[in-house]
Write a protein that holds these residues in place. Structure first.
Motif, PDB file in Angstrom:
ATOM      1  N   LEU A  93      -8.115  -1.200  16.194  1.00 56.73           N
ATOM      2  CA  LEU A  93      -6.998  -1.774  15.474  1.00 56.73           C
ATOM      3  C   LEU A  93      -6.907  -1.075  14.126  1.00 56.73           C
ATOM      4  O   LEU A  93      -7.883  -0.995  13.410  1.00 56.73           O
ATOM      5  CB  LEU A  93      -7.230  -3.270  15.239  1.00 56.73           C
ATOM      6  N   LEU A  94      -5.797  -0.595  13.813  1.00 57.11           N
ATOM      7  CA  LEU A  94      -5.642   0.077  12.523  1.00 57.11           C
ATOM      8  C   LEU A  94      -4.816  -0.784  11.581  1.00 57.11           C
ATOM      9  O   LEU A  94      -3.825  -1.365  11.996  1.00 57.11           O
ATOM     10  CB  LEU A  94      -4.939   1.420  12.705  1.00 57.11           C
ATOM     11  N   PRO A  95      -5.213  -0.876  10.362  1.00 52.21           N
ATOM     12  CA  PRO A  95      -4.422  -1.673   9.438  1.00 52.21           C
ATOM     13  C   PRO A  95      -3.133  -0.955   9.049  1.00 52.21           C
ATOM     14  O   PRO A  95      -3.094   0.268   8.965  1.00 52.21           O
ATOM     15  CB  PRO A  95      -5.337  -1.812   8.219  1.00 52.21           C
TER      16      PRO A  95
ATOM     17  N   PHE B 186      -0.516  -0.985   6.000  1.00 53.62           N
ATOM     18  CA  PHE B 186      -0.437  -1.486   4.635  1.00 53.62           C
ATOM     19  C   PHE B 186       1.016  -1.679   4.219  1.00 53.62           C
ATOM     20  O   PHE B 186       1.858  -0.822   4.455  1.00 53.62           O
ATOM     21  CB  PHE B 186      -1.144  -0.510   3.679  1.00 53.62           C
TER      22      PHE B 186
ATOM     23  N   MET C 172      -0.942  -6.986   3.525  1.00 55.55           N
ATOM     24  CA  MET C 172      -1.361  -6.036   4.538  1.00 55.55           C
ATOM     25  C   MET C 172      -1.404  -6.728   5.898  1.00 55.55           C
ATOM     26  O   MET C 172      -1.919  -7.825   6.027  1.00 55.55           O
ATOM     27  CB  MET C 172      -2.750  -5.492   4.178  1.00 55.55           C
ATOM     28  N   ARG C 173      -0.876  -6.103   6.892  1.00 55.36           N
ATOM     29  CA  ARG C 173      -0.947  -6.636   8.243  1.00 55.36           C
ATOM     30  C   ARG C 173      -1.763  -5.684   9.087  1.00 55.36           C
ATOM     31  O   ARG C 173      -1.860  -4.495   8.811  1.00 55.36           O
ATOM     32  CB  ARG C 173       0.460  -6.750   8.844  1.00 55.36           C
ATOM     33  N   VAL C 174      -2.317  -6.231  10.120  1.00 52.62           N
ATOM     34  CA  VAL C 174      -3.025  -5.358  11.067  1.00 52.62           C
ATOM     35  C   VAL C 174      -2.256  -5.396  12.376  1.00 52.62           C
ATOM     36  O   VAL C 174      -2.051  -6.460  12.952  1.00 52.62           O
ATOM     37  CB  VAL C 174      -4.473  -5.821  11.289  1.00 52.62           C
TER      38      VAL C 174
END
Lengths: 356, 365
Positions: B15-17, B19, B1-3
């Motif tokens: 900030l929204l993750p 996936f 997972m990156r943000v």
């Protein structure tokens, strides 16, 4: 938005938020590590989730306990009016219990052994067991303390159905004192009497009781445990004295811990002062417990249960009411036995009987 | 997972993750749904899609159900969407009593992999109540003052029930009303009669094994360097190393424990009016699938044969890695009758003498 009934509930919800550190998505800050394979990831998440679930459960338990408080049940036994008498046996607890029972609006629960039940298991048999599955696991302490509280109150209500909420219930529990910290934590609003006596006199009294023909052997002929104790008193009196001293150390030590931690009304009573000036000590007990009690009422029960009013044939060596003489251990114990008791109970002797 | 910071992705400027895969996304969404707290923890309501969409694997589905509290009903007939987390239902509790070293870990492992089964592993609540009650003196039991005195039995049995149900719920906080809770409690079997009286609607498995094999298993585990020896460090357990220095004493102690635990479990089993089943380790070993089918049938629990076959296969002896089994290991031999090789005639005689009534009842041959 939820509306919380209490500040505690609000704080618990806030702590859950902070603990989980969640905001818009799964995490608020940072980037989680690279995703592993599907199976590993699921296992990892399962483990993490289990931990979170337990944390939430702990917080929920605290919340429930806080919201319920003393008002969580509508029984006739008022926890605030429960007076625990803790310490150890052979310290005058029967005498003090009889006097208190004789006072208006008082009743007495004689040795339920509930402290022994939970205390022995928690501190001895299962000591060190810490898994979340364990019924007395530290993770769910609030839960089982509440269950313990209910266990005690259910038991009290079953036995004293006519007690009014304004009445006092004295629970004489010297032999259950190993569980004193748990009992007082589960009923923090209750009152506590911490009754102690010189451990050398306690050992002398126990030795006399277990001697052949003594009251203990007469009273409990059927008990294998008592028979073994009588046998020990006869063949190995020093061993019995040492066992009793170790028991004293544990029971009085746990009672002392409970007493120090207890925030509710409490009083420390030495048998020696109760014997020397019974009326004034009773007045102090009721004053420190915050229970109004007239001097005439106290004087009446003090007089009724005075040593002098016990028939002669019911007191003396081998009898339950034996000597009532503080310092009698000097005549009753051998020098070796005295040394045994003093060595084993040294930390408590120093604290409560520093003069030696 | 990156943000990733993607302006415009949400109006709040958070900030929204992002996936990488569907699983991670669904897990995160499930956590939100699970919490369902509005005070800033989640922004949105409960996700619309159920976890059934998460993926094909059982593990992912189960995780999804844990997170959202959704999943199929026990009988599989309908989804139990919206089922609320609540108290543990006593009738859905399945107690495993008997004695340690009788295959209870194996049985609970198989059961734990059945849909909607959860496990409460050795809470020792039976030991808490059972040992204290057993050790009480006759005079105490007759006294109304004694906390477990007979005159007030009805009251404290109810207290035990509440104690167990509270403990079960908080040890298994995400349990759903339709879930089954398998309680592996062989070492708490002394309290089986009290527990089953307190929870008469619960289900009960009496799991027995030849006491000579039980003794052989314990002796092996308690020897220096073996799993039990390494695990226990209370008191003078290791210092005494009784299994090496006085194996007869260990054998005698174990046989006495067997008598108490299996004897009490047998008494509870005989008195219990709810669903119950007697299982011998030997038959479970000889034909696991058929025995599992019988267990589920006699307990009145729905279970498909495919599902049973799956859990039987997953936890079969053959699937335990070789390095995890053998002498001195938790998984030792799994050979009924192995005591003939493991115990000396004297040790076998000790067990047979002490456990004679139960041997005669369960192993008459």
């Amino acid at each position: 938005m939820p509306v919380y009934k209490t500040r505690t509930a609000f704080e618990v919800a806030r702590r859950i938020k902070v603990f989980l550190n969640l905001e818009a998505g799964a995490v608020r800050n940072g980037t989680p590590g690279e995703a592993s394979s599907g199976g590993e990831q699921v296992e990892k998440l399962e483990r993490a989730l289990t931990e979170r679930e337990r944390e939430v459960a702990q917080l929920s338990a605290k919340l429930v306990a806080a919201e319920n408080g003393a008002g969580g049940r509508a029984g006739n036994v008022n926890p605030e009016n429960v007076i625990w008498m803790l310490g150890t046996a052979r310290t005058g607890s029967t005498w003090l219990g009889d006097m208190m029972k004789g006072l208006p609006n008082h009743d007495l629960w004689h040795e339920p052994r509930v402290g022994e039940f939970f205390g022995f298991y928690a501190y001895e048999r299962a000591a060190g067991r810490k898994t979340a599955n364990f019924i007395l696991g530290p993770q769910h302490r609030e839960v089982w303390l509440r269950s313990m509280r209910n266990f005690v109150l259910d038991g009290a209500e079953a036995r004293f159905p006519d007690l009014k909420a304004s009445d006092y219930l004295v629970i004489k529990e010297p032999n259950g004192s190993i569980g004193a910290p748990l009992l007082m934590q589960s009923m923090p609003e209750s009152r506590m009497v911490f009754l102690i006596r010189d451990p050398r006199d306690v050992a002398a009294s126990a030795l006399d009781a277990a001697s052949e023909g003594g009251w203990l052997s007469q009273r409990m002929k059927k008990s294998a445990r008592v028979r073994a104790r009588v046998e020990t008193a006869t063949s190995q009196p020093n061993t019995l004295v040492a066992n009793r001293a170790r028991m004293y150390l544990q029971a009085v030590g746990k009672s002392r811990d409970a007493y120090e931690a207890h925030q509710g009304p409490k009083v420390l009573v030495r048998y020696e002062e109760l014997r020397a000036d019974t009326l004034n000590t009773m007045k102090r007990i009721y004053s420190e417990l915050g229970i109004p009690m007239g001097e005439r009422k106290l004087a009446r029960v003090v007089n009724k249960h005075a040593w002098e009013n016990i028939p002669e044939e019911k007191k003396g060596p081998g009898q339950f009411a034996r000597k009532a003489t503080p310092g009698g251990w000097r005549e009753d114990l051998t020098s070796k036995q005295i040394k045994i008791v003093e060595e084993i109970t040294a930390p408590l002797m120093k604290e409560f009987y520093p003069a030696g | 997972m990156r943000v990733a910071k993607k302006p415009g992705l949400n109006s709040g400027g958070f900030l929204l993750p992002v996936f990488r895969n569907r699983v991670a996304f669904e897990v995160a969404r499930g956590i939100k749904a699970f919490l369902n707290l509005e005070a800033g923890v989640t922004r949105d309501g409960t996700p619309e899609a159920g976890p059934e969409n998460i993926g094909a694997s059982t593990g992912v589905r189960r995780l999804g159900w844990r997170l959202t509290g959704r999943g199929p009903a026990v009988d599989g007939s309908a989804a139990a969407n919206g089922a609320q987390a609540g108290r543990v239902r006593p009738e859905n509790m399945i107690w495993i009593f008997g004695s340690g070293r009788s295959g209870s870990t194996w049985l609970r492992s198989m059961m734990s992999d059945m849909e909607r089964h959860r496990v409460w592993e050795e809470p020792m609540v039976g030991q808490l109540f059972g040992v204290f009650h057993k050790q009480a003196q006759e005079g105490q039991l007759k006294s109304a003052n004694f906390i477990l005195g007979e005159p007030t039995r009805k009251g404290w049995i109810k207290s035990i029930r509440n104690f167990v149900l509270d403990g079960a719920f908080y040890a298994n906080p995400r349990i759903k009303p339709d879930d089954y809770l398998v309680i592996k409690e062989p070492n708490g079997s002394t309290g089986a009669p009290l527990l089953m009286q307190a929870l008469p609607e619960s289900r009960m498995i009496l799991l027995v094994r030849d006491p000579r094999d039980v003794a052989a298993s314990v002796l092996d585990g308690a020897r220096k360097g073996s799993w039990l020896y390494e695990r226990k460090d209370k008191g003078k357990w290791r210092e005494n190393a009784l299994a090496d220095t006085n194996p007869e004493a260990v054998t005698r102690r174990r046989a006495n424990m067997y008598m108490t635990q299996v004897g009490n479990a047998r008494d509870a089993f005989n008195a219990h009016k709810g669903p119950k089943v007697l299982v011998r380790y030997e038959e479970l070993r000889a034909d696991t699938l058929a025995t599992m089918k019988r267990i589920y049938s006699e307990l009145g629990l729905p279970a498909g044969e495919n599902e049973l076959a799956r859990v039987v296969e997953k936890h079969s002896w053959e699937n335990i890695p070789e390095e995890n089994k053998g002498e001195g290991k938790f998984y030792r031999k799994a050979t009924p009758g192995g005591w003939r090789e493991d115990l000396t005639p004297k040790q076998a005689g000790i067990v047979e003498k002490i456990t004679a009534p139960l041997l005669e009842e369960f192993y008459p041959a």
